[in-house]
Design a protein around this motif. Sequence first.
Motif, PDB file in Angstrom:
ATOM      1  N   ARG A 128      -8.581  11.417  -9.032  1.00 16.47           N
ATOM      2  CA  ARG A 128      -7.972  10.278  -9.710  1.00 16.47           C
ATOM      3  C   ARG A 128      -7.598  10.612 -11.151  1.00 16.47           C
ATOM      4  O   ARG A 128      -6.502  10.322 -11.597  1.00 16.47           O
TER       5      ARG A 128
ATOM      6  N   GLN B 193       0.847  -1.192   0.000  1.00 16.69           N
ATOM      7  CA  GLN B 193       0.000   0.000   0.000  1.00 16.69           C
ATOM      8  C   GLN B 193       0.877   1.234   0.000  1.00 16.69           C
ATOM      9  O   GLN B 193       1.912   1.269   0.670  1.00 16.69           O
TER      10      GLN B 193
ATOM     11  N   SER C 254     -11.458   9.535  -6.114  1.00 12.59           N
ATOM     12  CA  SER C 254     -11.262   8.228  -5.480  1.00 12.59           C
ATOM     13  C   SER C 254     -11.025   8.435  -3.999  1.00 12.59           C
ATOM     14  O   SER C 254     -10.551   9.491  -3.572  1.00 12.59           O
TER      15      SER C 254
ATOM     16  N   PRO D  81      -9.569   5.778  -0.941  1.00 13.11           N
ATOM     17  CA  PRO D  81      -9.185   4.411  -0.536  1.00 13.11           C
ATOM     18  C   PRO D  81      -9.749   4.047   0.834  1.00 13.11           C
ATOM     19  O   PRO D  81      -9.012   3.735   1.774  1.00 13.11           O
TER      20      PRO D  81
ATOM     21  N   GLY E 184      -3.254  11.009  -8.087  1.00 21.37           N
ATOM     22  CA  GLY E 184      -3.435  10.079  -6.979  1.00 21.37           C
ATOM     23  C   GLY E 184      -2.399   8.995  -6.898  1.00 21.37           C
ATOM     24  O   GLY E 184      -2.451   8.148  -6.001  1.00 21.37           O
ATOM     25  N   ASN E 185      -1.411   8.950  -7.829  1.00 18.40           N
ATOM     26  CA  ASN E 185      -0.322   7.988  -7.717  1.00 18.40           C
ATOM     27  C   ASN E 185       0.721   8.508  -6.738  1.00 18.40           C
ATOM     28  O   ASN E 185       0.836   9.715  -6.520  1.00 18.40           O
TER      29      ASN E 185
ATOM     30  N   GLN F 184      -3.445  -2.232  -9.454  1.00 20.94           N
ATOM     31  CA  GLN F 184      -3.650  -1.109  -8.535  1.00 20.94           C
ATOM     32  C   GLN F 184      -5.142  -0.922  -8.272  1.00 20.94           C
ATOM     33  O   GLN F 184      -5.961  -0.970  -9.191  1.00 20.94           O
TER      34      GLN F 184
ATOM     35  N   LYS G 244      -0.857   7.131  -0.013  1.00 23.46           N
ATOM     36  CA  LYS G 244      -2.157   7.701  -0.329  1.00 23.46           C
ATOM     37  C   LYS G 244      -3.288   6.698  -0.134  1.00 23.46           C
ATOM     38  O   LYS G 244      -4.450   7.040  -0.315  1.00 23.46           O
TER      39      LYS G 244
ATOM     40  N   ASN H  64      -3.645   3.710  -1.847  1.00 21.49           N
ATOM     41  CA  ASN H  64      -3.851   2.780  -2.955  1.00 21.49           C
ATOM     42  C   ASN H  64      -3.231   1.426  -2.625  1.00 21.49           C
ATOM     43  O   ASN H  64      -2.136   1.357  -2.060  1.00 21.49           O
TER      44      ASN H  64
ATOM     45  N   ASP I  42      -7.774   1.736  -6.109  1.00 24.82           N
ATOM     46  CA  ASP I  42      -7.895   2.967  -5.329  1.00 24.82           C
ATOM     47  C   ASP I  42      -9.208   3.046  -4.554  1.00 24.82           C
ATOM     48  O   ASP I  42      -9.543   4.090  -4.010  1.00 24.82           O
TER      49      ASP I  42
END
Length: 958
Positions: A637, A51, A672, A674, A649-650, A67, A54, A56, A69
Amino acid sequence: MKFIQFIGITFFILMGTALTSAQKPILGIPNVINYNKSEYRSGTQNWDIDQDKKGNIYFANQNGLLQFDGLSWVVYKIPNSSDVRAVKVDDISGRIYVAGYREFGYFESAGNGNLVYTSLSDLIVDPNFAVSDFIWKIHIYKDEIIFQSFLGAYIYKNKEIKILKAPNRFQFSFKVADALFFQDIKDGILVYENGFLNPLTGTTILNNSEVWGMFPMPNQKFLISTLEKGLFIYDGEKTTAWDTEANSFIKQNGSLGGVPLNNNTYVINSVLNGIIICDVDGKIIQHLDNKKGLQNNTVLKSFIDDKNNLWLGLDNGISFVNENSPFSFLDSSYNLSTVYASVMYEGVLYTATNQGVFYHDLSSSFVDSNFTLLKGIKAQSWNIQVVGNELVCSNNNGAFIIKGRRVVRKIDDQGYIAFKAIPSNPNFVIGACYSGFNLFEITKNGLVLKGPIEGHSNTTIFFEIDDSFLWLLRDQHLYKMKLDKNFKNFTSVETIVQLHPTKHNINSLQKINGKVYFESNNQFYTYDKEKDQFHEELGLSNLFNNTPQIDYVKEDAYGNLWYKWGESLGAHLKDDYGNYENAQTIFSNLTGNLVNNYLSVNAYDPNNFLIGTTNGLAHFNSKFHNNIETKPRVYFRNFTYANDTIILGNPSEKKRDYTMPYAHNNVKFTFSSPEFENLQNLTFSYKLESFDSEWSHWSNTSVKEYTNLREGKYIMRVKARNSYGIESDVSSLNFTINAPWYRHYIAYISYFLLCVFAIYIVSVLVKTRYRRREYFKTIEQRKIYLEKESRIKGEQYKLEKQIEKLNRDKLQSKLLAKDKELVNNSLQVVKKNKILNNIIQKLKNIEMESVNNSTKAQFNALKRIIVKEIKADNSWKDLEKHIKNVHFEFLKRLKERHPTITPRELDLATYLLINMSTKEIAEVMNISNKGVELARYRLRKKLDLKRRENLTGYLMNI
């Protein structure tokens, strides 16, 4: 020395793995969410899980890096190897390290936010150590990234690869807190320090087994799980088998590692039978398999996320286990269906369901044992309760007494709903049955039916008894029924439709702290018998001021007030000081699963409760301290405009502002969050500053699109709300839409200059226009003069034309008169010629034989003279010629209008035009009067005249 070293390592391990969350008593199974390959659209096997910061989640999937999210799944491929076996996220750099078959490297965000792969395998200089097999593990150890295969480990540091060769052959490696361990097939467990491997004493016993997991234990020990030989304890000197319930399970089902759930419990993966959760003594607390929620029994990887929830990478699919929750469930996997009531009696938990009564011994484990159907009761059971010292079941087929896990007797054949004691005489009990109410007495031989209570035949589950009345609520009508002293009759039944003049409905009836309360619009009333009035209980009403409109309130054995509203549940939980705390959002996970019109809450201690649902029992631990009160996270996202999509968001993505041309003023945002627990209850709210005046309503929609935005600077803001009603911090994204060329500042300068130029041109035009106006004024006056002169000349011309017309008409009249005169003369000549012809005929008739020759010669001479006169007369030809000359234009127009007209018909038309009579025309044309009429008729046909149209008039108008 090695032992001291081991003690130091173990100290750091225990410090690093100490978790703050308290262990909860586990009863039942947690909520499990399964994801199959059709949902995440990738391979079946998932070998590793990690994980990012963020939130993900990443899976080492057999088809690539997967992946998730919370809302969408994305698969990233690596070259030369589709099968990814290991994944590790570096939160410092934001890189996602992955490894597979003969390949390893990392993903990081590119300029558009998309994850782009960089291979590290090419950095291996020595061809003798080229990657020739799977990379099974990735560890971030201090400032090194270590990729472990069977033949050795590849250490990435300072953009270089160093080789750590296995002494013989590695199996697997494990990072526990700040220590890194390798298993060698001959040297046992090795600890990695400063680039070297040092063996741990007493671990060679594991040489003939595959070690899949290492976990810290209390007292500076390690728990080691193997594939086929079970679980072992390592104490720093020796390795011994862990002779526990958990070990017996693993020996039977094999182990593929596991993960510490907290400092007191462990998740152990199995090959054949799902997972177990055990405590430090090896006792199995919980077991999850394909019968208890999982979609596959082979668990390749277990992982604890940042919310202390459990992810399982399966041989076929992915499972999310909501361990960090105050709820667990005894559902259909335990043989339970819809639960209407539950009770604990003599060490046994009984449940009344739509299929009958089920029971489970509280002394036995709930891990793998199911509820058992009580023999003798298989129909719908509405209630199960302790009456006196006996357990009574209210069933569709009657009322039953239960003892020792069996039905001991049946006390009535009628269907029953519930039983309640009479407060003024607790030895008497009233049972609500399908036909009304029956009276029971508690005797030394148990509960005995005394007979029906006469006077009222309607009943429901909502009834209460106080010292004076039996109260019944049905269809929002309250019935106040007074019992006689023998409890055999209702002496009076009064129907009450409102509790207060301003309250027009009665919603619920309940007994709280031994007192009957009536509720209307969350306001609670009690009945004053002396004044025959209802009075509001302000303390209780104030308690429910900030709750939705409730349907029913139930008090448990510890004074907690449970309330049902719609399809949802809430509770006012009592603390140690007698104060109430409203817990409402925490029960949102049960929304829609509660039994309609029934609220079943069974407290088996002050902190643990069993709640009846449509799918068994929900266990709630009110003292479980988890992370549900923490704020959820929310991210953008995707950000899409025109044909460009920026992936946000990565982990390594950097926040920046975006600028776009006016032609790309249609934008779309994807959000998104998580927050993986109860994703169906996750909602979003957004606001585009400079466009939206208020935040949007909460919605499950994670996509928002705006079209035809004007130029300017915008800030898109979004927030999320989880299933517990907790809102996230606001996440924002800045972007600017440039103005179109015609609204650019240079365009505005141009517009200003054009305006100045236009003003100048206008002033020049005004002056020119004034001059032109004066000029045209003169011209206009001249024009008026010329027009007057022209008008005078025109009038003069008209007068001349009129004179000319008069003269022409006069001349025409003269011509007509002359024509007439000429015609008459011609007719006279015709008559003369006719007379001469008659004379000639007469001369022919005279007998010439009787006349002498002299006389005969004279007759012949006379005859020749007359004939010569007739032949010499050209009057008729002159007449025709004259008429044609005079009426040439008329004949031309007539011929143009009627091209098929014959010359003979033209002559007739001319004669008619000059108004000759039929007789005259007959003489001129040398035909009879009837011939003239016939010719006129044919001429009308030729001219296509209607019956009422005048022929002569038509000809005169041509």
